[in-house]
Design an enzyme around this catalytic site. Sequence first.
Site, PDB file in Angstrom:
ATOM      1  N   TYR A 175       0.751  -1.281   0.060  1.00 54.66           N
ATOM      2  CA  TYR A 175      -0.633   0.268   0.222  1.00 54.66           C
ATOM      3  C   TYR A 175       1.194   0.982  -0.079  1.00 54.66           C
ATOM      4  O   TYR A 175       2.255   0.726  -0.002  1.00 54.66           O
ATOM      5  CB  TYR A 175      -1.112   0.293   1.139  1.00 54.66           C
ATOM      6  CG  TYR A 175      -1.894  -0.955   1.042  1.00 54.66           C
ATOM      7  CD1 TYR A 175      -3.018  -0.434   0.098  1.00 54.66           C
ATOM      8  CD2 TYR A 175      -2.392  -2.142   1.619  1.00 54.66           C
ATOM      9  CE1 TYR A 175      -4.434  -0.985   0.135  1.00 54.66           C
ATOM     10  CE2 TYR A 175      -3.325  -3.044   0.879  1.00 54.66           C
ATOM     11  CZ  TYR A 175      -4.423  -2.371   0.036  1.00 54.66           C
ATOM     12  OH  TYR A 175      -5.192  -3.170  -0.386  1.00 54.66           O
ATOM     13  N   CYS A 358     -12.207 -22.443   7.290  1.00 57.03           N
ATOM     14  CA  CYS A 358     -11.988 -21.389   5.914  1.00 57.03           C
ATOM     15  C   CYS A 358     -11.222 -22.243   4.413  1.00 57.03           C
ATOM     16  O   CYS A 358     -10.459 -22.609   5.141  1.00 57.03           O
ATOM     17  CB  CYS A 358     -10.618 -19.913   6.722  1.00 57.03           C
ATOM     18  SG  CYS A 358     -10.762 -19.146   5.158  1.00 57.03           S
ATOM     19  N   CYS A 361     -10.718 -19.475  -0.447  1.00 55.90           N
ATOM     20  CA  CYS A 361     -11.093 -19.672  -1.740  1.00 55.90           C
ATOM     21  C   CYS A 361     -11.076 -17.802  -2.361  1.00 55.90           C
ATOM     22  O   CYS A 361     -11.231 -17.673  -3.290  1.00 55.90           O
ATOM     23  CB  CYS A 361     -12.438 -20.194  -1.810  1.00 55.90           C
ATOM     24  SG  CYS A 361     -13.377 -19.672  -0.856  1.00 55.90           S
ATOM     25  N   CYS A 377     -19.018 -15.076   2.599  1.00 59.05           N
ATOM     26  CA  CYS A 377     -18.025 -16.248   3.447  1.00 59.05           C
ATOM     27  C   CYS A 377     -18.550 -17.164   2.340  1.00 59.05           C
ATOM     28  O   CYS A 377     -20.191 -17.041   2.725  1.00 59.05           O
ATOM     29  CB  CYS A 377     -17.467 -16.432   4.886  1.00 59.05           C
ATOM     30  SG  CYS A 377     -16.833 -17.836   4.144  1.00 59.05           S
TER      31      CYS A 377
HETATM   32  S1  SF4 Z   1     -14.536 -16.872   1.198  1.00 60.38           S
HETATM   33 FE1  SF4 Z   1     -13.209 -15.965   2.606  1.00 60.38          FE
HETATM   34  S2  SF4 Z   1     -13.257 -16.191   4.264  1.00 60.38           S
HETATM   35 FE2  SF4 Z   1     -14.583 -17.986   3.292  1.00 60.38          FE
HETATM   36  S3  SF4 Z   1     -13.516 -20.000   2.807  1.00 60.38           S
HETATM   37 FE3  SF4 Z   1     -13.372 -18.721   1.562  1.00 60.38          FE
HETATM   38  S4  SF4 Z   1     -11.387 -17.256   1.537  1.00 60.38           S
HETATM   39 FE4  SF4 Z   1     -12.745 -18.629   3.449  1.00 60.38          FE
END
Ligand code: SF4
Length: 680
Positions: A175, A358, A361, A377
């Site tokens: 950043y 988690c 993804c 999520c």
């Molecule tokens: S959407 Fe984000 S928090 Fe949810 S399982 Fe996938 S990576 Fe993990």
Amino acid sequence: MSSPFRHLFSPVHIGKVEIKNRIAMVSMGVYSPRLTRPDGSYSREGADYYIARAKGGVGLIFTGLITITDMGPGEPFPMTNLASYTENQKYLADGIHEHGAKIFVQLTALSGRSAEGLHEPAPSALPNFWDPTKQNPEMTRAEIKEYIHNFAETAYASQLAGFDGVEIHAVHEGYLLDQFTIKATNRRQDEYGGSLENRLRFPCEVIRAIKDRCGADFPVSLRYSVKSYMKGFNRGALPGEEFVEFGRDYEESRQAARMFQEAGCDLLNCDNGSYDAWYWSHPPTYMPKACNLADAAFIKKAVDIPVACAGKFDDPELADQAISEGRIDLMGLGRPLLADPDIANKFLEGRLEDIRPCICCHQGCLSRIFLLEDISCAVNPACGREASYALGQAKVKKKVLVVGGGLGGMEAARVSALKGHTVELFEKTGTLGGVFVSASAPDFKDDDKRLLAWYRKQIADLGITVNLGVEVGVGQVEKGLYDEIFVATGAVERRLSLPGLNDDNSTYAIEAFQKGDLPGQNMVVIGGGLTGCEIAYDLARRGKAVTILEMTDTILNVPGLSAANYNMLVELLEYHQVAVMTAARLKGFKDGRAEVVKTIKNFPNVAGRAKLSCAVGPEGRDVTLYLPADHFVVSIGYLPNNDLYRRLASEKKVHLIGDAHAPANVMNAIWQAYEAAKDI
Ligand code: SF4
Ligand SMILES: Cc1cc2nc3c(=O)[nH]c(=O)nc-3n(C[C@H](O)[C@H](O)[C@H](O)COP(=O)(O)O)c2cc1C
């Protein structure tokens, strides 16, 4: 309560503020008009999302980033009305405190060259990360002074609202402030460029200005990437790869950490990476667990202030041990708290197998916020809408049939049972999980395996009747025994029929995942979607020579795939020398050679100029190539398996969900099931 993780549940001080345990929810920006207000504060729903995590046991919460710069009309910006910002933030601060947790607001100077556009200034004129052919302009000294002033004023307004501290975003992840501190991205000639002291001047002045405005006892945390892991602009360095650091290296990081401490910083909240190596800051499934821990521990040795560490670090045993050894002070959790808001309480109670993991993804979180949708999520549809998606008890208790035990079917069964319905699930194979059982087979999919285990446990604990190895027919469904029926019969793989391809020399994707190793050395993967590319990576790691053939012009053109996941997989394919042929299709196989037709097109090159010496027209020009091939993997997508549903069309209360509705991804399967089942 006595916990198996004694050190994790011991208090710690950040400055003079005591945090009840060592578990911090690290910052995750929400970027949503539903969850935030125009004055930069959190709406009731936004605040309730954080309060749910405080209730779930975390000791410290960092809010998502709140900008101290004016990003234009309609963009949340506290400086437009600091009084209303303060007033509105009180609900959040009070709500967190009610659960014994503390809350720091994260304030950001945003992105510089990492912005999707040229509107944000960078330390020097620098190639934009997303379009390196263009440059972000150099920031003026007047802008630097204005940013520092805004940091201090917004921090003070947050202090008045009852926040316990502030975090500066960020000398991390590439950043703006990070770009200031790194030689390769700061070519200024004034007092903000040159020596390390000059390059750190801007963030150090921000720390001092906040302390001056809010008092020495008001804690200031800094989001800090220990190491950039950059090989150059737009080039990340993979774990274990040998490279020369283009960004911040260990020696400079050690010195910088000490200088931030001397400037008054009370906590270094550590990770690694840069937009150019985004997979360190946002670790996808291919990244090792706790990927930033060793580097955070390295920084801990250089400073006397506490150090937090985040990044695929959801193992309480490892965190407890690292804290007991003095390697770090706080365990940082981001996405694991989106997937399961109660994770800290489950650590406390030792109920690890009840944690919904988690799966890295990014479909429901990072990708959604960059698409300007609410944070949520993939595996927890209620994330970010805790109240409206809460599961109450149904007024009328029903008999529910679920046909299909993949992710969608298991989620429909779980949600229905939680609502108090009586649920019967039928799965035609001998195990629950559907196609996800094979898809989670590679060793880089351990979190997927944990998700499967979690579902199986929830199904058992909820007393759902599971019938394995039973295929449900129309007659059984139409007997009128059930009030609601979920058809989650999944999808079938698209088949390919070409001269020379047969069962001995080709394997379909699901079986390829299951088997792992396949016969032969020269492997041709047909289809460059996510599945095809992951199989190619897996085979290449086993020492095979792999070529991906993709019919369209790009591989991995998967809706919702995050750049963090995309870039890492592309770099892994490059690292393992996987050949990628786009606009290419297999015509047949004979005598050990694959006949491939590749369409040559005149795309502009990276500089926006002609790629070919002679244009070939919009359709392109076909050339035939021959590749050595021993074995083919066919990964060309799925077709919905909705036969049962179509034959049941007269039934009223039938819900077609997941891949049986439209083959997509984990999020699609789980969200559709949840949304259908929560209202019955
Ligand atoms: S959407 Fe984000 S928090 Fe949810 S399982 Fe996938 S990576 Fe993990
Ligand atoms: C949706 C999303 C938004 C994020 N926004 C921020 C942010 O505003 N500020 C920040 O410092 N880090 C941000 N991050 C990075 C996280 O704080 C964290 O470092 C990262 O997700 C890795 O930790 P984890 O594996 O525990 O999720 C974000 C991550 C995600 C997934």
